[in-house]
Design a protein around this motif. Structure first.
Motif, PDB file in Angstrom:
ATOM      1  N   ILE A  90       0.755  -1.332   0.063  1.00  0.00           N
ATOM      2  CA  ILE A  90      -0.086   0.025   0.005  1.00  0.00           C
ATOM      3  C   ILE A  90       0.866   1.318  -0.073  1.00  0.00           C
ATOM      4  O   ILE A  90       0.497   2.131  -0.943  1.00  0.00           O
ATOM      5  CB  ILE A  90      -0.893   0.024   1.038  1.00  0.00           C
ATOM      6  CG1 ILE A  90      -2.112  -1.163   1.018  1.00  0.00           C
ATOM      7  CG2 ILE A  90      -1.773   1.298   1.291  1.00  0.00           C
ATOM      8  CD1 ILE A  90      -2.638  -1.479   2.284  1.00  0.00           C
ATOM      9  N   PRO A  91       1.934   1.292   0.958  1.00  0.00           N
ATOM     10  CA  PRO A  91       2.523   2.734   0.864  1.00  0.00           C
ATOM     11  C   PRO A  91       3.584   2.894  -0.400  1.00  0.00           C
ATOM     12  O   PRO A  91       3.743   3.790  -0.715  1.00  0.00           O
ATOM     13  CB  PRO A  91       3.429   2.613   2.115  1.00  0.00           C
ATOM     14  CG  PRO A  91       3.473   1.098   2.585  1.00  0.00           C
ATOM     15  CD  PRO A  91       1.942   0.713   2.139  1.00  0.00           C
ATOM     16  N   ALA A  92       3.756   1.640  -0.924  1.00  0.00           N
ATOM     17  CA  ALA A  92       4.661   1.628  -2.133  1.00  0.00           C
ATOM     18  C   ALA A  92       3.845   2.137  -3.456  1.00  0.00           C
ATOM     19  O   ALA A  92       4.285   2.011  -4.549  1.00  0.00           O
ATOM     20  CB  ALA A  92       5.450   0.245  -2.223  1.00  0.00           C
ATOM     21  N   GLY A  93       2.495   2.055  -3.188  1.00  0.00           N
ATOM     22  CA  GLY A  93       1.619   2.482  -4.275  1.00  0.00           C
ATOM     23  C   GLY A  93       1.209   1.279  -5.195  1.00  0.00           C
ATOM     24  O   GLY A  93       0.994   1.413  -6.373  1.00  0.00           O
ATOM     25  N   ARG A  94       1.742   0.040  -4.629  1.00  0.00           N
ATOM     26  CA  ARG A  94       1.245  -1.205  -5.666  1.00  0.00           C
ATOM     27  C   ARG A  94      -0.182  -1.596  -5.537  1.00  0.00           C
ATOM     28  O   ARG A  94      -0.706  -2.233  -6.216  1.00  0.00           O
ATOM     29  CB  ARG A  94       2.316  -2.237  -5.481  1.00  0.00           C
ATOM     30  CG  ARG A  94       3.603  -1.845  -5.650  1.00  0.00           C
ATOM     31  CD  ARG A  94       4.568  -3.059  -5.790  1.00  0.00           C
ATOM     32  NE  ARG A  94       4.725  -3.699  -4.623  1.00  0.00           N
ATOM     33  CZ  ARG A  94       5.442  -3.322  -3.405  1.00  0.00           C
ATOM     34  NH1 ARG A  94       6.254  -2.462  -3.452  1.00  0.00           N
ATOM     35  NH2 ARG A  94       5.446  -4.231  -2.326  1.00  0.00           N
ATOM     36  N   VAL A  95      -0.726  -1.368  -4.388  1.00  0.00           N
ATOM     37  CA  VAL A  95      -2.202  -1.659  -3.988  1.00  0.00           C
ATOM     38  C   VAL A  95      -2.771  -0.697  -3.464  1.00  0.00           C
ATOM     39  O   VAL A  95      -2.358  -0.069  -2.663  1.00  0.00           O
ATOM     40  CB  VAL A  95      -2.173  -3.100  -3.218  1.00  0.00           C
ATOM     41  CG1 VAL A  95      -3.751  -3.437  -2.690  1.00  0.00           C
ATOM     42  CG2 VAL A  95      -1.760  -4.156  -3.941  1.00  0.00           C
ATOM     43  N   SER A  96      -4.056  -0.201  -3.735  1.00  0.00           N
ATOM     44  CA  SER A  96      -4.887   0.788  -3.022  1.00  0.00           C
ATOM     45  C   SER A  96      -5.313   0.422  -1.707  1.00  0.00           C
ATOM     46  O   SER A  96      -5.466  -0.826  -1.719  1.00  0.00           O
ATOM     47  CB  SER A  96      -5.890   1.301  -4.038  1.00  0.00           C
ATOM     48  OG  SER A  96      -7.009   0.438  -4.054  1.00  0.00           O
ATOM     49  N   ARG A  97      -5.711   1.276  -0.980  1.00  0.00           N
ATOM     50  CA  ARG A  97      -6.225   1.098   0.255  1.00  0.00           C
ATOM     51  C   ARG A  97      -7.547   0.434   0.041  1.00  0.00           C
ATOM     52  O   ARG A  97      -7.862  -0.533   0.833  1.00  0.00           O
ATOM     53  CB  ARG A  97      -6.401   2.353   1.198  1.00  0.00           C
ATOM     54  CG  ARG A  97      -5.091   2.536   1.748  1.00  0.00           C
ATOM     55  CD  ARG A  97      -5.280   4.078   2.688  1.00  0.00           C
ATOM     56  NE  ARG A  97      -4.214   4.049   3.757  1.00  0.00           N
ATOM     57  CZ  ARG A  97      -3.943   5.202   4.561  1.00  0.00           C
ATOM     58  NH1 ARG A  97      -5.074   6.259   4.350  1.00  0.00           N
ATOM     59  NH2 ARG A  97      -3.128   5.378   5.495  1.00  0.00           N
ATOM     60  N   GLU A  98      -8.470   0.896  -0.782  1.00  0.00           N
ATOM     61  CA  GLU A  98      -9.702   0.374  -0.784  1.00  0.00           C
ATOM     62  C   GLU A  98      -9.622  -1.046  -1.401  1.00  0.00           C
ATOM     63  O   GLU A  98     -10.534  -1.886  -0.817  1.00  0.00           O
ATOM     64  CB  GLU A  98     -10.349   1.277  -1.872  1.00  0.00           C
ATOM     65  CG  GLU A  98     -11.866   0.966  -1.990  1.00  0.00           C
ATOM     66  CD  GLU A  98     -12.699   1.868  -3.143  1.00  0.00           C
ATOM     67  OE1 GLU A  98     -13.636   1.479  -3.383  1.00  0.00           O
ATOM     68  OE2 GLU A  98     -11.606   2.494  -3.853  1.00  0.00           O
ATOM     69  N   SER A  99      -8.783  -1.362  -2.096  1.00  0.00           N
ATOM     70  CA  SER A  99      -8.631  -2.802  -2.775  1.00  0.00           C
ATOM     71  C   SER A  99      -8.058  -3.720  -1.588  1.00  0.00           C
ATOM     72  O   SER A  99      -8.744  -4.829  -1.288  1.00  0.00           O
ATOM     73  CB  SER A  99      -7.526  -2.986  -3.782  1.00  0.00           C
ATOM     74  OG  SER A  99      -8.033  -2.308  -4.916  1.00  0.00           O
ATOM     75  N   ALA A 100      -7.244  -3.213  -0.570  1.00  0.00           N
ATOM     76  CA  ALA A 100      -6.650  -3.929   0.563  1.00  0.00           C
ATOM     77  C   ALA A 100      -8.166  -4.134   1.363  1.00  0.00           C
ATOM     78  O   ALA A 100      -8.376  -5.255   2.080  1.00  0.00           O
ATOM     79  CB  ALA A 100      -5.673  -3.052   1.281  1.00  0.00           C
ATOM     80  N   LEU A 101      -8.771  -3.199   1.527  1.00  0.00           N
ATOM     81  CA  LEU A 101      -9.926  -3.266   2.489  1.00  0.00           C
ATOM     82  C   LEU A 101     -10.843  -4.393   1.967  1.00  0.00           C
ATOM     83  O   LEU A 101     -11.297  -5.141   2.752  1.00  0.00           O
ATOM     84  CB  LEU A 101     -10.496  -1.784   2.729  1.00  0.00           C
ATOM     85  CG  LEU A 101     -11.976  -1.794   3.639  1.00  0.00           C
ATOM     86  CD1 LEU A 101     -11.707  -2.359   5.128  1.00  0.00           C
ATOM     87  CD2 LEU A 101     -12.534  -0.370   3.689  1.00  0.00           C
ATOM     88  N   HIS A 102     -11.157  -4.189   0.740  1.00  0.00           N
ATOM     89  CA  HIS A 102     -12.315  -5.189   0.297  1.00  0.00           C
ATOM     90  C   HIS A 102     -11.588  -6.417   0.430  1.00  0.00           C
ATOM     91  O   HIS A 102     -12.720  -7.454   0.847  1.00  0.00           O
ATOM     92  CB  HIS A 102     -12.644  -4.842  -1.169  1.00  0.00           C
ATOM     93  CG  HIS A 102     -13.429  -3.572  -1.306  1.00  0.00           C
ATOM     94  ND1 HIS A 102     -13.400  -2.972  -2.555  1.00  0.00           N
ATOM     95  CD2 HIS A 102     -13.866  -2.788  -0.377  1.00  0.00           C
ATOM     96  CE1 HIS A 102     -14.068  -1.670  -2.371  1.00  0.00           C
ATOM     97  NE2 HIS A 102     -14.394  -1.635  -1.112  1.00  0.00           N
ATOM     98  N   PHE A 103     -10.669  -6.787   0.196  1.00  0.00           N
ATOM     99  CA  PHE A 103      -9.847  -8.108   0.430  1.00  0.00           C
ATOM    100  C   PHE A 103      -9.817  -8.637   1.564  1.00  0.00           C
ATOM    101  O   PHE A 103      -9.987  -9.625   1.741  1.00  0.00           O
ATOM    102  CB  PHE A 103      -8.358  -7.846  -0.315  1.00  0.00           C
ATOM    103  CG  PHE A 103      -7.678  -9.249  -0.579  1.00  0.00           C
ATOM    104  CD1 PHE A 103      -7.953 -10.322  -1.274  1.00  0.00           C
ATOM    105  CD2 PHE A 103      -6.236  -9.259  -0.119  1.00  0.00           C
ATOM    106  CE1 PHE A 103      -7.480 -11.409  -1.359  1.00  0.00           C
ATOM    107  CE2 PHE A 103      -5.434 -10.310  -0.190  1.00  0.00           C
ATOM    108  CZ  PHE A 103      -6.036 -11.650  -0.866  1.00  0.00           C
ATOM    109  N   GLY A 104      -9.338  -7.815   2.478  1.00  0.00           N
ATOM    110  CA  GLY A 104      -9.316  -8.302   3.820  1.00  0.00           C
ATOM    111  C   GLY A 104     -10.710  -8.673   4.443  1.00  0.00           C
ATOM    112  O   GLY A 104     -10.920  -9.624   5.168  1.00  0.00           O
ATOM    113  N   VAL A 105     -11.795  -7.807   4.182  1.00  0.00           N
ATOM    114  CA  VAL A 105     -13.138  -7.912   4.922  1.00  0.00           C
ATOM    115  C   VAL A 105     -13.662  -9.220   3.947  1.00  0.00           C
ATOM    116  O   VAL A 105     -14.004 -10.254   4.945  1.00  0.00           O
ATOM    117  CB  VAL A 105     -14.114  -6.808   4.361  1.00  0.00           C
ATOM    118  CG1 VAL A 105     -15.295  -7.054   4.507  1.00  0.00           C
ATOM    119  CG2 VAL A 105     -13.350  -5.630   5.328  1.00  0.00           C
ATOM    120  N   ALA A 106     -13.390  -9.563   2.777  1.00  0.00           N
ATOM    121  CA  ALA A 106     -13.912 -10.861   2.083  1.00  0.00           C
ATOM    122  C   ALA A 106     -13.207 -12.014   2.775  1.00  0.00           C
ATOM    123  O   ALA A 106     -13.684 -12.817   2.995  1.00  0.00           O
ATOM    124  CB  ALA A 106     -13.657 -10.743   0.520  1.00  0.00           C
TER     125      ALA A 106
END
Length: 306
Positions: A90-106
């Motif tokens: 996320i901080p390196a800009g390879r994955v967006s926060r929104e994508s990470a949130l959706h992935f983690g919740v799922a």
């Protein structure tokens, strides 16, 4: 918590790779969680079908990965500043926060639902508590507010062997609480040793780790205190009879070494000893649970503890 337009443009330059989503799961942490969960499953009395056992361990792995992913989502702001975390996806800009949130919740929802449907409800509830405790109690509440973040938050990492035990038995027992206690008491000296040589990273992002708010001397003292409390608990499986003499001897020897390093750190006050204690603590927990698991497996095949 979400990306600004400038950040979004940076994310858009990349096509997230499978390895980036894998990194979000904190695979090194996940592997230790899976391992301790498996040992809890092997130690538990009773029988479990191999497919259900595999499903239980899979759910523990996915739940642990989901917790790591959501932790990275929430902590992306401070991860971008800290040297040891700035290259995370996320901080390196390879994955967006929104994508990470959706992935983690799922992943969180899927792991708990599958555990409840395929294994048992008690194990599913424990898994849900573990994920919720790590995200809401440790990550969102304790981590940035109190130097006791590691002490209380360490409970999240101590649940997996209990979940493995409950997957077989369907209930929480004293033995499973002992397994919980070993990891719970191990966590503070392990992470405080790390914080002694990563202190500046935590200080610049305002995370109140013990060395930052109470100083190195108090941290070394607390490491020694928790080590003194931890070592007797690691002997409990042998004393209580659900581990054999090989484990008893191993825990006594390793506990003596751990205590020796904690004493050395208390008196010598050097970063080199802190690093030795940190890396030894990882090996320490791995060997303890490896011997527990091996004894349990061999005991099941030979009809008794070795």
């Amino acid at each position: 918590m979400y990306a600004t337009s400038a950040e979004q443009r940076r994310y858009d330059q990349y096509e997230p790779a499978a390895r980036d989503f894998w990194a979000l799961l904190k695979p090194r942490v996940m592997s230790l969680v899976v391992f301790t969960g498996l040992v809890g499953l092997l130690l538990a009395p009773g029988e479990i079908h191999p497919v259900i056992a595999f499903t239980a361990i899979l759910c523990i792995a996915v739940g642990a990965g989901a917790s790591g992913c959501l932790n990275m989502w929430y902590d992306a702001d401070i991860d971008a500043v800290m040297n040891r975390t700035c290259d995370r996806p996320i901080p390196a800009g390879r994955v967006s926060r929104e994508s990470a949130l959706h992935f983690g919740v799922a992943l969180s929802v899927a792991s708990v639902l599958l555990m409840g449907l395929a294994v048992n409800i008690t194990a599913a509830v424990l898994l849900a508590v573990t994920i919720g405790f790590y995200i809401f109690v440790y990550t969102m509440w304790l981590k940035r507010r109190t130097p006791q973040n590691i002490v209380i938050g360490g409970a999240a990492g101590a649940f997996p062997p209990m979940i493995g035990w409950v997957a077989v038995t369907g209930n929480i027992s004293l033995e499973s609480l002992v397994l919980f206690g070993i990891i719970f008491m191990w966590t503070p000296p392990h992470f405080w040793a790390l914080s002694l040589f990563a202190c500046k990273d935590y200080e610049k992002v305002g995370v109140p780790m013990l060395p930052v708010v109470a100083g190195e001397a108090e941290t070394r003292k607390q490491i020694l205190i928790y080590t003194l409390l931890m070592v007797p608990i690691t002997l409990a499986p042998w004393v209580m009879g659900f581990a054999g003499p090989v484990y008893g001897l191993t825990s006594a020897v390793l506990g003596t070494v751990f205590l020796g390093l904690a004493l050395k750190l208390y008196f010598r006050k050097d970063i080199g000893t802190a690093k030795k204690l940190f890396f030894f603590s990882i090996l320490y927990l791995f060997i303890l649970f490896a011997v527990l698991g091996t004894e349990a497996f061999l005991g099941q095949t030979s009809g008794g503890l070795i």
